[in-house]
Design an enzyme around this catalytic site. Sequence first.
Site, short mmCIF file in Angstrom:
data_model
loop_
_atom_site.label_atom_id
_atom_site.label_comp_id
_atom_site.label_asym_id
_atom_site.label_seq_id
_atom_site.Cartn_x
_atom_site.Cartn_y
_atom_site.Cartn_z
N ASP A 85 134.41 27.95 61.42
CA ASP A 85 135.14 26.89 60.72
C ASP A 85 134.76 25.52 61.29
OD1 ASP A 85 136.89 25.70 58.99
OD2 ASP A 85 138.70 26.30 60.05
N ASN A 103 137.20 31.00 48.94
CA ASN A 103 136.28 29.86 48.93
C ASN A 103 135.76 29.50 47.53
OD1 ASN A 103 134.83 30.60 52.21
ND2 ASN A 103 136.44 29.13 51.66
C1 FPP Z 1 134.03 26.60 57.17
O1 FPP Z 1 133.78 25.25 57.27
C2 FPP Z 1 132.87 27.33 56.81
C3 FPP Z 1 132.67 27.96 55.63
C4 FPP Z 1 133.56 27.94 54.47
C5 FPP Z 1 131.51 28.74 55.38
C6 FPP Z 1 130.78 29.17 56.61
C7 FPP Z 1 129.42 29.24 56.18
C8 FPP Z 1 128.33 28.98 56.92
C9 FPP Z 1 128.31 28.69 58.35
C10 FPP Z 1 127.05 28.98 56.24
C11 FPP Z 1 126.67 30.25 55.51
C12 FPP Z 1 126.58 31.42 56.40
C13 FPP Z 1 125.53 32.21 56.55
C14 FPP Z 1 125.66 33.46 57.31
C15 FPP Z 1 124.23 31.88 56.01
P1 FPP Z 1 134.66 24.32 56.36
O2 FPP Z 1 133.82 23.91 55.22
O3 FPP Z 1 135.92 24.99 55.98
O4 FPP Z 1 134.92 23.15 57.35
P2 FPP Z 1 136.20 22.18 57.32
O5 FPP Z 1 137.40 23.05 57.56
O6 FPP Z 1 135.92 21.27 58.48
O7 FPP Z 1 136.19 21.47 56.01
#
Ligand code: FPP
Length: 246
Positions: A10, A58
């Site tokens: 996250d 998501n």
């Molecule tokens: C959370 O950050 C992350 C995600 C919703 C997706 C996680 C995905 C990746 C790291 C990339 C894809 C993965 C692979 C294995 C290729 P957020 O967007 O919720 O961050 P925030 O809470 O700060 O907005």
Amino acid sequence: MLQHVAIIMDGNGRWARERNLPRREGHLKGVENVEKIVRKTGALGIKYLTLYAFSADNWKRPASEVSDLMSLLETFLVKQSAMLHENKIRLHTIGRIEELNQKVYQILSRIQQETSIYQDFHLILALNYGSRNEVLDAVGRYAKAVQRGIEGISQLSWTTFRKYLSTGYFPDPELVIRTSGEHRISNFLLLQSAYAEYYFSPVYWPDFGPDCLESAIEDYYKRERRFGMTGDQIRQERTAPINSNL
Ligand code: FPP
């Protein structure tokens, strides 16, 4: 021994916002970090690593962000398939991957098939995953097995039921990490983490490097896991000679 680490990655969006960058850049950095953490986990001799890469919730994000995440996932898979082979890493997925776009679904299926020969290190990507959906799917499969006479209602136990979860034959995670300072579970491995230790790090995922993983593991080893018993019982078990009942 720590066998299975699961991570809620996250903070990509906040990482980007703090740098006045578009959210996509945060996700891009997040993907780059995935490779580092996979390598480090393997080097530490941990056999299972589960990464929460895309939750069933998501899809509610703006369509452009969902599309960015899918294209980053596709690029990651194409780019990293050689790394998986080089390091003999078996790829698995949990979650309803058949609902992802066809191209990503096919790449995932192909890599899972190709890497199924490896046994020592398992990378499990949670994609379109949510624990509640997983439980519903498992109950449906169990009910069908009962109809076919493969399972019985009276024999229903955790041991028989857990095989029907998407994590079926993986050991439960002993350590679940969430980055970015949030203290939530977000529908991730709810049943499998019944006895897990949680570790919440304030660091955003793109910056949660191998050294941060090591700190989390160090912290895990300092904890006393009691599984409902008392601390005294656990210490006695640890010091009891293996054949004390002979
Ligand atoms: C959370 O950050 C992350 C995600 C919703 C997706 C996680 C995905 C990746 C790291 C990339 C894809 C993965 C692979 C294995 C290729 P957020 O967007 O919720 O961050 P925030 O809470 O700060 O907005």
